[in-house]
Design an enzyme around this catalytic site. Structure first.
Site, PDB file in Angstrom:
ATOM      1  N   PHE A 157      15.840   3.460  46.355  1.00  0.00           N
ATOM      2  CA  PHE A 157      15.590   4.076  45.429  1.00  0.00           C
ATOM      3  C   PHE A 157      14.108   4.608  46.539  1.00  0.00           C
ATOM      4  O   PHE A 157      13.491   4.791  47.367  1.00  0.00           O
ATOM      5  CB  PHE A 157      14.252   3.673  45.033  1.00  0.00           C
ATOM      6  CG  PHE A 157      13.301   4.946  43.617  1.00  0.00           C
ATOM      7  CD1 PHE A 157      14.259   4.611  42.613  1.00  0.00           C
ATOM      8  CD2 PHE A 157      12.248   4.287  43.727  1.00  0.00           C
ATOM      9  CE1 PHE A 157      13.803   5.462  41.282  1.00  0.00           C
ATOM     10  CE2 PHE A 157      11.525   4.814  42.902  1.00  0.00           C
ATOM     11  CZ  PHE A 157      12.520   5.513  41.775  1.00  0.00           C
ATOM     12  N   GLY A 165       1.968   7.425  49.129  1.00  0.00           N
ATOM     13  CA  GLY A 165       2.348   7.082  48.399  1.00  0.00           C
ATOM     14  C   GLY A 165       1.457   7.068  47.150  1.00  0.00           C
ATOM     15  O   GLY A 165       2.578   7.237  45.924  1.00  0.00           O
ATOM     16  N   GLY A 199      13.466   0.344  50.582  1.00  0.00           N
ATOM     17  CA  GLY A 199      14.076  -0.825  50.460  1.00  0.00           C
ATOM     18  C   GLY A 199      15.793  -0.881  49.954  1.00  0.00           C
ATOM     19  O   GLY A 199      15.937   0.029  49.558  1.00  0.00           O
ATOM     20  N   GLU A 451       4.740  -0.298  44.039  1.00  0.00           N
ATOM     21  CA  GLU A 451       4.537   0.270  42.187  1.00  0.00           C
ATOM     22  C   GLU A 451       3.223   0.617  42.119  1.00  0.00           C
ATOM     23  O   GLU A 451       2.655   0.944  40.510  1.00  0.00           O
ATOM     24  CB  GLU A 451       5.195  -0.651  41.511  1.00  0.00           C
ATOM     25  CG  GLU A 451       6.336  -0.588  41.823  1.00  0.00           C
ATOM     26  CD  GLU A 451       7.844   0.153  41.665  1.00  0.00           C
ATOM     27  OE1 GLU A 451       7.088   0.634  39.933  1.00  0.00           O
ATOM     28  OE2 GLU A 451       8.485   0.491  41.616  1.00  0.00           O
TER      29      GLU A 451
END
Lengths: 700, 700
Positions: A157, A165, A199, A451
């Site tokens: 993703f 970010g 990741g 996140e």
């Protein structure tokens, strides 16, 4: 009291612990750990956990190598093989996941208790990549789902870039549509726009969901959209033409996971690879969307952001549980000093174990918060899949967004601080890698960042609350929300007039006392923040500046006290519910009160400042109540750990094993290390090549 | 203003920084970083540092390998070779060390900035082992000193055991004297008494100073004494007969250092190997000592305990300086969000940088505390070597013991929390190993534990203060101490009557305001602790129990506020001294005020509770003053970092380099990693060996 299968010898769901040094505390517990565990988790979940635990423990591929010095290459190979093995176990079929979403969360927790690198590798592919395609795409993309489930492809993703970010809207990767070939051209303008931190991208992903700014012919811009981009050939794992993809290198933790980067040089992908739920491009190049404006489209993605954050809350609490289990079992068996030179007492007996016991209470309280928020989210998701787009559904989405955005900071920080405290409480032995507190700290740390940076996220929650107050002030709207977390604000003028009324420690031993204080705190900080914001705007600041200048001591604190109140409130209700077996009420009530009072004590200065507390007595009562509860919970601490600790194989800490044989386990594990007693391979460097002292001094 | 040699082109002591993105802040600074650096360190120390920096940076043996995946074996070999090379550079001869003890501390700091594993390996051998022999032994042991200096032998200091650390008096290794052979028999009764955690013992030490309970014939016990025990053959690095010596394995950090264990099976050593300064055994087996009782003998070792703790204060501050340097340079160059979508601003511009700026102030304030305490200790040591055993000397020893025992917790915790905050403030990039914040956190962590667990140590300081009060109450003794840190207590009834009087933010911008509050806090908590202790004893607790039950919220807090006061006081005096150049007064004053107010703000609840603060205004002023100072220091932050940051080679963080080219440095370092773009060696595991989904499900 137990169902026969729970205690039977053939199929023992909850076997007794081996006798040993922890027995002294176990016999003193005020409750049955098996009863509490069954009450909290239920037999179905316990059986599922046991199946996962047993399978992995019996599989040599999952053999533990305590604190070993694995190379990154080897660790990643092992992690990949283990991830593949999870597919072979297929613990949850797709149907089972839909039927019992909680078990997905339980499975992730179990894999995480084993190793977060494994859990992350698996769920980034299956859930993050998979659900991005499922929920942002349409039928034309469902072909990928089967390939994900059988590992024909491997996914990642790709949102964040080297230079962006938190401000995801400013992502700089572009996707230009070319109608002549019906393709998008994915391009990274420079290395600052390289996808970064992704990741699974470092070594293994073959496909990525890539976020890019969509441009259609004629120079039209449509903001951020996501695209399926093949980045490696599944046959060779070599990069696709135009894709420069690699590994970002060693991280502080989770090194079994390969985080990567990618730069795209005019990479062409078919038109169909646009994930088109919120907007599509026709073959001719016309942009079409069911949403009226870009803000609304962005809002529609809120619930998918909440999934990640709610998951992180769960992950953080798992880490906290593991750490307090290790540290409390250590404290119950480590003896140091005593009333006489002859006799030493367990360090758990010292008042200073106030450093640990509140974290045990936090693990229980926040675990409940985590589970209930997960179920709220499931309700939201099921509503969305059922086509729900009504006002309640939208309000529920906003409320859960606010809870998840502050819940993640609360849980990840509590875990991070708790793990550090546990590390220190285990002294030097806590600093040995084999005892796992370092891995827990290192693996938990990114929960504070990914996140959404914790401090940035808290603004989402304070904005939510300030928005409610603004609507109230401007339109007379009621304070109400689907989950009722804000409904108490309807009484905010009354609440602001309330004062602390306790007059003895006994008055303060129930979480109702801190709950009332928390409600006052939220009202007070909401008013303070609103006034400050109004004042900043009046003195000429623009909205951006005004909000920034209200964060410290205002909006940030507001978001934190609101989420603490919510967590305290939920656990308070849970432990006071009539369904709680009588034998468990006392201990659960103490946990609830301790977590609430201890959290509240960090806000004592504000309670005084705003007049809720006055006089020396109030603050002293708060402290005395915390110490009284620590003292009451001390003898239950080992049994409370028995409830939350996984089997030894999963806890993986010699000083935290269930038999309590602290030193035997430690010593044996030290001796099992490689080359423990061997001299170093470079021994002649000492023996023969002696330094010529001062030889290089003249060169200085 | 500068001496010509400082700016000359051939021998530039303080070269200008390369131009780059940090320039925008550098030109806004209110002062000259070179002037401040010269004022703080002096030219002599700066020249010495530069010599060390230049030597190591130019030596290929010290080449950096950013975040590389070194095996422990390789890392230790490199660390050993580097340690040996330090002998060849011989930066400080023994005479130079005696002449300028501060330079010893500077050298350790420089090696630590390079890598704490190197600094630890070197000073555990040279200073800890060496000075244990020098200060606890006598002339018969001086033969070892030369062997230490030329690395003929390699040493370690073996006190702690598997089951005893904090309670050192309960160490269980024994030394029985055998007059028939004139030998001691060193013995570990079981593995719980194995020496454990000993630095350098794992792989390299040939000799150990071993602490053991001394027994003489006839069953007489004389308590803990230290002995030189050979544990390995210097020719082969193989263990000596009867010694089981090995490595305790991987730690959370400092893995270039080999921490080890040893069990002794009736190992015989000559009578002369007893380090006999505090007690000796005659050839016939009679124990002789210049001290009357064991307590007095134990007290005589206090100053050697202080050496370790004072060193750790310095080490912690180095770590804090490195971390804030990285995070503030990152914050000044990382841009995220902005008032419009087009324009992003450096994150340093946000009010939330309140998370970092107080740690910058702490680095300055605690660095000064660390240096002055080191010089106090030098005075103590020189007095002892000069034969001083008078009352003032003893009082000075006790005072320094109290300051070091609380100073270590203050410095190590501030550093640990500051590093974590810096890691988070750098977001994902802070989680990349190459940027060093992980190593700093991991390497700093044991500072909270070794040489005394922080919480246990704080008791030493509160005991000191409570002892003074008891003497005052019982004997009317004056509060006074050689360094005058407690003299203000003479006015404690008056101080307890004082109240906060500030009425505007401007009133609070000098550290005199928090200083007054801190003096009140110490008096208040001293009274509270004393009353609590008295009450516990009255209600029947023995001394051990009473003290334990007064720690939380009482004695522990007392020790912390006392040491914070001392640090604030020293820095306040320093920055208000007439010798401060006028151009530096403003910025230093702000640093002093910010550190003091920010530290104080954590005690606001106690200030309210005890009545020093009252009303909403006091607490708000405190917060507003902190934010005002952060805002005033923002434009100076980069220049303040330029003063404390070592050269790039030593800071070793791509995101923290002095040129401020954040992304270029990061990207280049990522690409310099090994096999960055290569597929994994195990790629066929993905491409060919596909998982048979569900194959193992039936086994569940």
């Amino acid at each position: 009291m137990m169902a026969p299968t729970l205690g039977g010898s053939d199929d023992v769901l909850l076997p007794d612990f081996p006798r040993g040094p922890l027995q002294a505390y176990r016999v003193r517990a005020s409750f049955s750990w098996k009863e509490l565990l069954l009450f909290l988790e239920g037999e179905d979940v316990l059986r599922f956990k046991k199946a996962v635990f047993t399978a992995l423990e019996n599989d040599p591929l999952f053999a533990r190598s305590h604190g070993a010095d694995l190379s990154m290459e080897k660790y990643r190979e092992l992690n990949f093989l283990r991830c593949k093995r999870i597919f072979e176990y297929d613990f949850l079929t797709a149907e089972e996941m839909l039927k019992s979403p909680l078990k997905v969360s339980v499975l992730i927790d179990c894999l995480g208790m084993y190793d977060w690198s494994l859990a992350a590798k698996y769920f980034l592919h299956m859930l993050t990549f998979g659900s991005a395609i499922y929920s942002s795409g349409s039928e034309r993309h469902f072909k990928y789902i089967q390939k994900i489930f059988n590992m024909e492809i491997f996914g990642c993703f790709a949102l964040t870039e080297v230079s962006h970010g938190s401000n995801a809207k400013a992502i700089r990767t572009t996707a230009h549509y070319d109608p002549t070939t019906e393709e998008f051209i994915i391009h990274s303008p420079d290395f600052e726009a390289a996808k970064f931190w992704v990741g699974n991208m470092g070594k293994t992903a073959t496909h990525a969901v890539v976020f890019a700014q969509l441009h259609t012919p004629g120079g039209q811009r449509h903001g951020l959209h996501s695209f399926v981009v093949q980045i490696r050939d599944p046959k060779t794992l070599l990069a696709m033409p135009g894709v420069m993809v690699g590994d970002i290198g060693k991280k502080l933790g989770q090194n079994g996971l390969d985080n990567g980067f990618a730069m795209f040089h005019k990479v062409r992908i078919p038109r169909q690879n646009l994930l088109n739920r919120t907007g599509d491009v026709t073959p001719e190049g016309t942009y079409v969307t069911p949403f009226k404006d870009a803000r609304q489209r962005f809002g529609a993605s809120l619930s998918s952001l909440s999934i990640g954050r709610v998951s992180i809350i769960g992950m953080s609490i798992v880490n906290l549980k593991l750490a307090v289990s290790i540290a409390l079992r250590f404290s119950a068996t480590r003896r140091q000093f005593g009333p006489t030179d002859k006799e030493e007492i367990p360090v758990l007996e010292y008042q200073m174990q106030w450093r640990l016991l509140p974290y045990l209470a936090a693990a229980y309280a926040l675990d409940h918060f985590s589970k209930t928020l997960f179920l709220d989210l499931v309700e939201l998701q099921q509503g969305l899949l059922g086509g729900g787009h009504g006002a309640r559904q939208a309000e529920l989405g906003r409320e859960i967004h606010a809870l998840a955005s502050a819940g993640k900071p609360l849980a990840s920080w509590t875990a991070q601080q708790g793990i550090q405290e546990c590390r220190e409480a285990c002294g030097g032995h806590g600093y040995l890698a084999m005892n796992r507190l370092g891995d827990l700290r290192n693996d938990n740390d990114p929960n504070c960042t990914y996140e959404g940076d914790n401090n940035v996220l808290l603004q989402q929650t304070s904005n939510y609350l300030l928005g409610l107050l603004a609507r109230r002030v401007q339109d007379g709207a009621r304070f109400e929300s689907p989950l009722k977390t804000v409904d108490f604000l309807e009484a905010y003028p009354d609440i602001l007039g309330q004062r602390f009324v306790g007059s003895s420690v006994a008055d303060c031993l129930d979480s109702a006392v801190p709950l009332a204080a928390y409600r006052w705190l939220v009202c007070y900080l909401l008013r303070e923040s609103y006034q400050k914001l109004t004042q900043e705007k009046r003195s000429g600041s623009n909205d951006f500046q005004a909000r920034n200048d209200c964060q410290v001591y205002h909006c940030r604190s507001l978001a934190l006290v609101f989420i603490e109140l919510t967590a305290v409130q939920r656990f308070h209700q849970h432990v006071h519910h009539p369904s709680v077996p009588p034998s468990l009420r006392a201990v659960l009530g103490r946990l609830s009160a301790l977590y609430a009072l201890w959290s509240l004590s960090r806000h004592a200065a504000v309670l005084y400042r705003g007049g809720y507390f006055s006089g020396e007595q109030a603050g002293k009562l708060l402290e005395s109540a915390i110490l009284a509860l620590c003292s009451q919970l001390k003898d239950d601490a080992v049994a409370l750990v028995d409830v939350i600790a996984p089997p030894d194989f999963f806890l993986d800490s010699p000083i935290g094993r269930a038999d309590g044989e602290l030193y035997k386990n430690l010593w044996t594990t030290v001796l099992q290390g490689s080359n423990v007693l061997a001299r170093p391979s470079w021994w002649p460097e000492f023996s023969a090549n002696k330094p010529a002292v001062g030889r290089l001094r003249s060169k200085l």
